[in-house]
Enzyme design. Structure first.
Site, PDB file in Angstrom:
ATOM      1  CG  HIS A  49       7.536  -3.805   7.586  1.00  0.00           C
ATOM      2  ND1 HIS A  49       8.095  -2.812   6.829  1.00  0.00           N
ATOM      3  CD2 HIS A  49       6.205  -3.755   7.290  1.00  0.00           C
ATOM      4  CE1 HIS A  49       7.174  -2.181   6.127  1.00  0.00           C
ATOM      5  NE2 HIS A  49       6.010  -2.742   6.386  1.00  0.00           N
ATOM      6  CB  ILE A  50       5.080  -9.090  10.921  1.00  0.00           C
ATOM      7  CG1 ILE A  50       4.871  -8.598  12.359  1.00  0.00           C
ATOM      8  CG2 ILE A  50       6.454  -9.719  10.745  1.00  0.00           C
ATOM      9  CD1 ILE A  50       4.642  -9.719  13.362  1.00  0.00           C
ATOM     10  NE  ARG A  73       6.674   2.011   3.758  1.00  0.00           N
ATOM     11  CZ  ARG A  73       5.730   1.053   3.718  1.00  0.00           C
ATOM     12  NH1 ARG A  73       5.245   0.555   4.836  1.00  0.00           N
ATOM     13  NH2 ARG A  73       5.294   0.590   2.560  1.00  0.00           N
ATOM     14  NE  ARG A 126      -6.673   2.663   1.948  1.00  0.00           N
ATOM     15  CZ  ARG A 126      -6.268   3.420   0.940  1.00  0.00           C
ATOM     16  NH1 ARG A 126      -7.131   3.851   0.060  1.00  0.00           N
ATOM     17  NH2 ARG A 126      -5.000   3.748   0.783  1.00  0.00           N
ATOM     18  CB  VAL A 173      -1.000  -0.006   1.193  1.00  0.00           C
ATOM     19  CG1 VAL A 173      -0.283   0.045   2.531  1.00  0.00           C
ATOM     20  CG2 VAL A 173      -1.971   1.148   1.094  1.00  0.00           C
TER      21      VAL A 173
HETATM   22  C1  DGY Z   1       2.699  -1.952   2.792  1.00  0.00           C
HETATM   23  O1  DGY Z   1       2.047  -2.668   1.998  1.00  0.00           O
HETATM   24  O2  DGY Z   1       3.103  -0.838   2.481  1.00  0.00           O
HETATM   25  C2  DGY Z   1       2.911  -2.476   4.154  1.00  0.00           C
HETATM   26  O3  DGY Z   1       3.894  -1.803   4.828  1.00  0.00           O
HETATM   27  C3  DGY Z   1       3.218  -3.967   4.119  1.00  0.00           C
HETATM   28  O4  DGY Z   1       2.989  -4.469   5.388  1.00  0.00           O
END
Ligand code: DGY
Length: 356
Positions: free
Chosen positions: A321-322, A273, A191, A111
């Protein structure tokens, strides 16, 4: 020969990490006419199935769970029509130049698209697909899990139980803070931010605040959540949850100013992030008791080196990052990215396209 057999054979021949020319779906003659696409990683099966069964492209893939090296990426994108990438691939002018004028579409299985240079794409008329919505639930769920793990000191408590620190039941030992009657502040009410509030509501949260570039009355009125400036979010929240995208405007937005205004009992959670946070400032805030604890699913860099000072703090819970890591979600992301790529290759509307 089946696809898997062929991949296994190639892997045996070339070693464990290789650039496999996986011509998965078309006989040799037809394949010559098909646009080539490059997939920068081994991806979940639902995505690969869509690509390989489409008959619309000739697939080349970095068939490994580890990221493709920059050198390999630059070499392998030459002349492709589509690039299927992940959030770990930096897609900038150098990569786009290496791909050349044939490149029509970049599709990221994420995303977030802060790893892609929008300016460079736009300059070249290349379209960008991404994967919002399909990961919202998984990320919101993990955000709540991380919040609870941090606020109720779960990892610390498990460690104490295992290592003999559990003496007897003590009235003030391992006390954390609860969500009941709390104020939760969301930074970035998109979202995912909204999905987090929906999951937190049943815990008895008293009020939701949010800070964003602009008020979002449509989303906020349903929660309900009150729009406040970032300073207000810091001052009044018991929990701050970062859900905003990383942009030039949000880079480092969570720094000493924010932390110094937060309550010393407050908990800071980030599942967006790592670049949104000034990690040095966060470290100082945690060490100096400006805030109570932090839970991070994202850091900068990733992976965070194991000797990083944040790992030494008991009041900092760090996950690798899970947030979107459920099998169903990763398959949905892979499938959406594949559909976007194929639509882009054909000059059709993508399911989810980033307006450039
Ligand atoms: C993304 O899709 O940007 C997310 O960080 C993945 O977990």
């Amino acid at each position: 020969m089946g696809t898997l057999c062929r991949l296994r054979q190639l892997r045996t021949t070339l070693g464990s990490e290789f650039h496999s020319w996986c011509k998965l779906q078309a006989p040799d003659a037809a394949r010559k006419q098909l646009p080539r696409i490059y997939v920068t990683r081994r991806i979940p099966p639902e995505g690969m199935k869509i690509l390989s069964q489409s008959g619309l492209c000739s697939i080349e893939q970095w068939d490994s769970d580890e990221p493709v090296s920059r050198t390999e990426l630059l070499k392998n994108v030459a002349g492709v029509g589509g690039l299927y990438c992940l959030l770990t691939d930096k897609i900038d002018a150098e990569v786009l130049d290496a791909a050349g004028p044939s490149l029509q579409v970049v599709s990221t299985m994420s995303v977030g698209y802060d790893h892609v240079s929008l300016v460079e794409l736009k300059r070249r008329g290349i379209r960008l697909g991404y994967t919002p919505d399909v990961l919202t639930e998984a990320v919101a769920e993990l955000t709540v899990a991380l919040l609870l793990a941090t606020s109720r000191r779960l990892l610390e408590a498990v460690e104490e139980a295992k290592s003999g620190g559990w003496g007897t039941w003590k009235p003030l030992w391992m006390c954390g803070s609860g969500l009941t009657d709390s104020t939760v502040g969301i930074l970035g009410l998109g979202r995912i931010g909204a999905a987090v509030t929906a999951r937190l509501k049943p815990f008895g949260v008293k009020r939701f605040l949010y800070a964003d570039t602009d008020p979002r009355p449509d989303v906020a009125s349903k929660i309900p959540a009150k729009f406040v400036p970032l300073d207000g979010l810091a001052q009044h929240s018991d929990f701050i949850i970062v859900c905003c995208a990383l942009t030039p405007e949000t880079r480092g937005i969570c720094g000493s100013r924010l932390f110094s205004q937060m309550k010393d009992t407050a908990i800071f959670i980030n599942t967006s992030r790592g670049g949104v946070v000034n990690q040095e400032d966060l470290y100082q805030a945690l060490v100096n008791g400006q805030i109570a604890a932090a839970g991070l699913d994202v850091t900068e860099p990733e992976p965070l080196p194991t000797d990083h000072p944040l790992f030494k703090l008991k009041n900092c819970v760090i996950l690798p990052h899970i947030a979107s890591a459920t099998l169903a979600t990763r398959n949905a992301m892979a499938a959406l990215a594949a559909s976007n790529l194929l639509a882009g290759l054909q000059g059709q509307a993508m399911v989810k396209e980033v307006p450039l």
